[in-house]
Motif scaffolding. Structure first.
Motif, mmCIF file in Angstrom:
data_model
loop_
_atom_site.group_PDB
_atom_site.id
_atom_site.type_symbol
_atom_site.label_atom_id
_atom_site.label_comp_id
_atom_site.label_asym_id
_atom_site.label_seq_id
_atom_site.Cartn_x
_atom_site.Cartn_y
_atom_site.Cartn_z
ATOM 1 N N GLN A 321 0.822 -1.199 0.000
ATOM 2 C CA GLN A 321 0.000 0.000 0.000
ATOM 3 C C GLN A 321 0.860 1.254 0.000
ATOM 4 N N THR A 322 0.290 2.349 -0.462
ATOM 5 C CA THR A 322 1.001 3.623 -0.483
ATOM 6 C C THR A 322 1.470 3.987 0.922
ATOM 7 N N THR A 324 3.830 6.822 3.362
ATOM 8 C CA THR A 324 4.541 8.087 3.552
ATOM 9 C C THR A 324 5.228 8.049 4.898
#
Length: 342
Positions: A321-322, A324
């Motif tokens: 998953q993305t 950050t």
């Protein structure tokens, strides 16, 4: 950046001093780095570079004192060792020492005092032979505390693998003493040979980008290593007025420099009470097994006395998953027109 290609040459080698009556060995200068290859032990002190057998029999030692030719031209500086009785005015301080076994070379990088970064590639079996040298920064210029470096194998495809130097440098506030040009960011990947795009020690990728990972926090690295295709980095992070925290980041060493650094994922490691403000003091991976087990010594209050030893399963979770990261971020940079080889 100009590359200083030259003929294979021998540099000053001499018997080390300091053999003691009981057969022990005393090194000259404070020990800075120690690394081991399949057949040898390499030790860098403030004064010399040593090559020993695994049973610690001395094979070669090199003085790290010499003279710097072309000192005012950062692209063509060359460090030359001198004899013990010869005149010298510069010391080559080694901050990165990496045996590249598959290439039969020893990579030695550091700094020549105020004249900034410098690297040598030595013969792995005979460090008195220098194969290549260049005025370039690879790794930290001064203290090795808070910085780590190691070789990373990046699998390009099902057949080909490239080896790069990963440097993770302590991120400190720049001072007036920092007069050396610095083209490195927090985490970088350097070439290890002339056949790679951009030539040896270059930061560029096949697409001419300079990929790296940056941070806005104050970061000190404690350890780093590669297991299979995963690269692990451990660091202490401080930002603004927030308490210290211990961070683990993962990288997947696949395809290219850019894709490897772009694969950044991370986690915050907490002590048993779940509190913040702890610091990682020591690190050790536990070999073997399907899980990647790792142990760390944590300071609970930032000092050396109130500590805790913890065991973690740091196996990658495989989550695509993305993501950050709160402290580190990937950022490529296009080099200038003249900087492809840097």
């Amino acid at each position: 950046m100009l590359l200083l290609l030259g003929l294979l040459c021998s540099i000053w080698a001499e018997p080390a001093q300091g053999l003691e009556e009981d057969g022990g060995f005393r090194f000259e200068g404070d020990l800075r780095l120690l690394t081991v290859s399949n057949n040898f032990v390499y030790i860098a002190t403030e004064e010399k570079l040593y090559q020993l057998s695994h049973d610690l029999v001395l094979i070669y030692s090199l003085t790290q004192r010499g003279i710097l030719k072309n000192p005012n031209d950062e692209n063509s500086q060359e460090f030359y060792r001198v004899s013990m009785n010869g005149a010298w005015d510069k010391t080559f301080t080694v901050n990165v020492l990496l045996p590249f076994v598959n290439n039969d070379t020893l990579i030695s990088c550091g700094a020549t005092e105020e004249n900034c970064g410098y690297c040598e590639v030595l013969d792995l079996k005979n460090i008195s032979k220098v194969l290549y040298k260049e005025p370039v920064q690879v790794g930290p210029l001064r203290s090795i505390s808070g910085s780590v470096s190691f070789l990373v194998d990046v699998k390009k495809d099902s057949v080909h693998t490239e080896t790069f130097i990963l440097t993770a440098i302590e991120n400190h506030r720049k001072t007036e003493e920092d007069s050396c040009p610095n083209d490195l960011e927090t985490i970088s990947l350097h070439n290890t040979n002339q056949k790679q795009p951009g030539d040896i020690f270059s930061l560029v990728d096949e697409n001419r980008d300079k990929p790296w990972i940056q941070t806005d926090s104050v970061v000190g690295f404690v350890d780093g290593f590669q297991i299979n295709s995963t690269v692990y980095l451990f660091s202490n992070v401080a930002s603004a007025n927030k308490p210290h925290k211990v961070r683990l980041i993962w990288l997947q060493a696949k395809t290219s420099k850019s894709e490897t650094l772009k694969s950044l994922r991370g986690a915050t490691l907490r002590t048993s009470d779940g509190g913040e403000g702890s610091k990682l003091l020591a690190s050790s991976v536990i070999p073997g097994g399907q899980q990647v087990l790792w142990s760390g010594v944590f300071s609970l209050d930032g000092g050396p006395t109130n500590t805790e030893l913890l065991l973690f399963d740091i196996s990658p979770d495989g989550n695509d998953q993305t993501y950050t990261d709160p402290d580190f971020f990937y950022k490529p940079k296009k080099p200038d027109k003249q900087g492809f080889a840097s």
